[in-house]
Motif scaffolding. Sequence first.
Motif, PDB file in Angstrom:
ATOM      1  N   PRO A   1       0.724  -1.237   0.059  1.00 30.26           N
ATOM      2  CA  PRO A   1       0.092  -0.039  -0.052  1.00 30.26           C
ATOM      3  C   PRO A   1       0.953   1.246  -0.013  1.00 30.26           C
ATOM      4  O   PRO A   1       0.515   2.515  -0.154  1.00 30.26           O
TER       5      PRO A   1
ATOM      6  N   ALA B   1      -0.659   5.030  -0.681  1.00 32.64           N
ATOM      7  CA  ALA B   1      -0.746   5.752   0.372  1.00 32.64           C
ATOM      8  C   ALA B   1      -0.057   7.262   0.242  1.00 32.64           C
ATOM      9  O   ALA B   1      -0.376   8.372   0.520  1.00 32.64           O
TER      10      ALA B   1
ATOM     11  N   THR C   1      -4.069  -7.554   1.753  1.00 31.12           N
ATOM     12  CA  THR C   1      -3.597  -6.672   0.970  1.00 31.12           C
ATOM     13  C   THR C   1      -4.292  -5.690   0.036  1.00 31.12           C
ATOM     14  O   THR C   1      -4.432  -4.476   0.025  1.00 31.12           O
TER      15      THR C   1
ATOM     16  N   ARG D   1      -7.609  -5.534   0.351  1.00 37.87           N
ATOM     17  CA  ARG D   1      -8.350  -4.906   0.997  1.00 37.87           C
ATOM     18  C   ARG D   1      -7.875  -3.362   1.601  1.00 37.87           C
ATOM     19  O   ARG D   1      -8.486  -2.654   1.544  1.00 37.87           O
ATOM     20  N   ARG D   2      -6.463  -3.726   2.051  1.00 36.17           N
ATOM     21  CA  ARG D   2      -5.975  -2.409   2.886  1.00 36.17           C
ATOM     22  C   ARG D   2      -5.874  -1.288   1.398  1.00 36.17           C
ATOM     23  O   ARG D   2      -6.075  -0.286   1.747  1.00 36.17           O
TER      24      ARG D   2
ATOM     25  N   ARG E   1      -9.054   0.358   0.840  1.00 30.98           N
ATOM     26  CA  ARG E   1      -9.345   1.151   1.761  1.00 30.98           C
ATOM     27  C   ARG E   1      -8.693   2.516   1.569  1.00 30.98           C
ATOM     28  O   ARG E   1      -9.346   3.724   1.769  1.00 30.98           O
ATOM     29  N   ILE E   2      -7.595   2.616   1.280  1.00 27.05           N
ATOM     30  CA  ILE E   2      -6.733   3.612   0.846  1.00 27.05           C
ATOM     31  C   ILE E   2      -7.338   4.459  -0.333  1.00 27.05           C
ATOM     32  O   ILE E   2      -7.454   5.722  -0.300  1.00 27.05           O
TER      33      ILE E   2
ATOM     34  N   ILE F   1     -10.673   6.749  -0.358  1.00 27.81           N
ATOM     35  CA  ILE F   1     -10.532   7.921   0.030  1.00 27.81           C
ATOM     36  C   ILE F   1     -10.777   8.724  -1.099  1.00 27.81           C
ATOM     37  O   ILE F   1     -11.282   9.893  -0.655  1.00 27.81           O
ATOM     38  N   ARG F   2     -10.154   8.532  -2.015  1.00 28.81           N
ATOM     39  CA  ARG F   2     -10.342   9.478  -3.116  1.00 28.81           C
ATOM     40  C   ARG F   2     -11.544   9.249  -3.871  1.00 28.81           C
ATOM     41  O   ARG F   2     -11.744   8.040  -4.442  1.00 28.81           O
TER      42      ARG F   2
END
Lengths: 252, 105
Positions: free
Chosen positions: A143, A147, A170, A172-173, A176-177, A180-181
Amino acid sequence: MKPLRIAVAGKGGAGKSLISGTMARLLARHDRQVLALDSDLQPGLALSLGAAVPAEPPLLAAAEKDEDGRWRLRKGIGPVRAVQRYTTAAPDGVRLLQAGKTTDEGLAPLMGAIHAFYKVIHRLDEAGSLRDWTILGDLPAGPRQVAFDWAPYAEHFLLVVEPTWPSMLTARRVMRIVRIREEVTVSAVLNKATSEADVDRVRAFGFEPLAVVPADDAVRDAERRGVALLDHAPGSPAVAAIARLVTALERR
Amino acid sequence: MKVLVAGKGGVGKTTVSGTLARALARAGHSVTALDCDANPMLGISLGMGPERTDALVAVRQALEARDAEHEPTIEGFVDRFGADAPDGVRLVVASRIDQFDPGCT
């Protein structure tokens, strides 16, 4: 034809570079002008594209330090010129822009090129002449670069997932990041599938794969020989699946 | 002894590390397993299970959330931020990235 703006992410060894490189060439064969972006400091994308890896990243010549010792793009170098001058040619007309590869002396000799790469990708949307280009970025494992905004051009993130827990966690992580956009969409491609149970496994985890790439000995052979899958085994099941993936992405 | 495991993505660093940690513990060593990956998965290969591994909070996040003070000693560090893995291995997750942080290279 609407240009695609895709970043490919996932766990180490999931097959990001293999899928990115093969996709880039297949997209180019669909009469698209394709810019492939390689921000991984470890080798990968050039091999799967079948492109030469320059001994020194061409982008080193695009960087200079300002009075305070901070890296910047040399005067007169913008995204258009960077693509004209500092990309390398890959088969099928793909242009490849690389941040550079780790050397025996570590990252120090690359710092200029890495900074230039980051600045160029953040200015791609300024370039009118690149508006119709399809951009495909192959991100390094995990990620971190997602990030730290290493794919600002991306309108779509493609998560490469193996049917294993570390790979799915991985993805999924990363998702999630990415989420946000708000303007960005995400999809998954299942790689190295050996059975329908593998497809069920990623579905149960919450990913509906846009395409399923089977585990394929042709991939292993190509990577052992250090040649592009598309040149080594153009008729392989993996290439056929990646071609379906390209079609699915173009239809989205 | 202090062992560092490195290599390209997908070669099996985490699998080798987790198995090695438990093998050393079974051979009588007191083992601390340090997961320095921004995408920590060592808990899985140690045998702690995927969901528990995914729920482990990294030291850095704990400090940033201000629910923990900086720990002056290594022993205290492992004690406070570690998690128990099979065979008596103590797992410490150093840093994990789970936020979007634009502008930072």
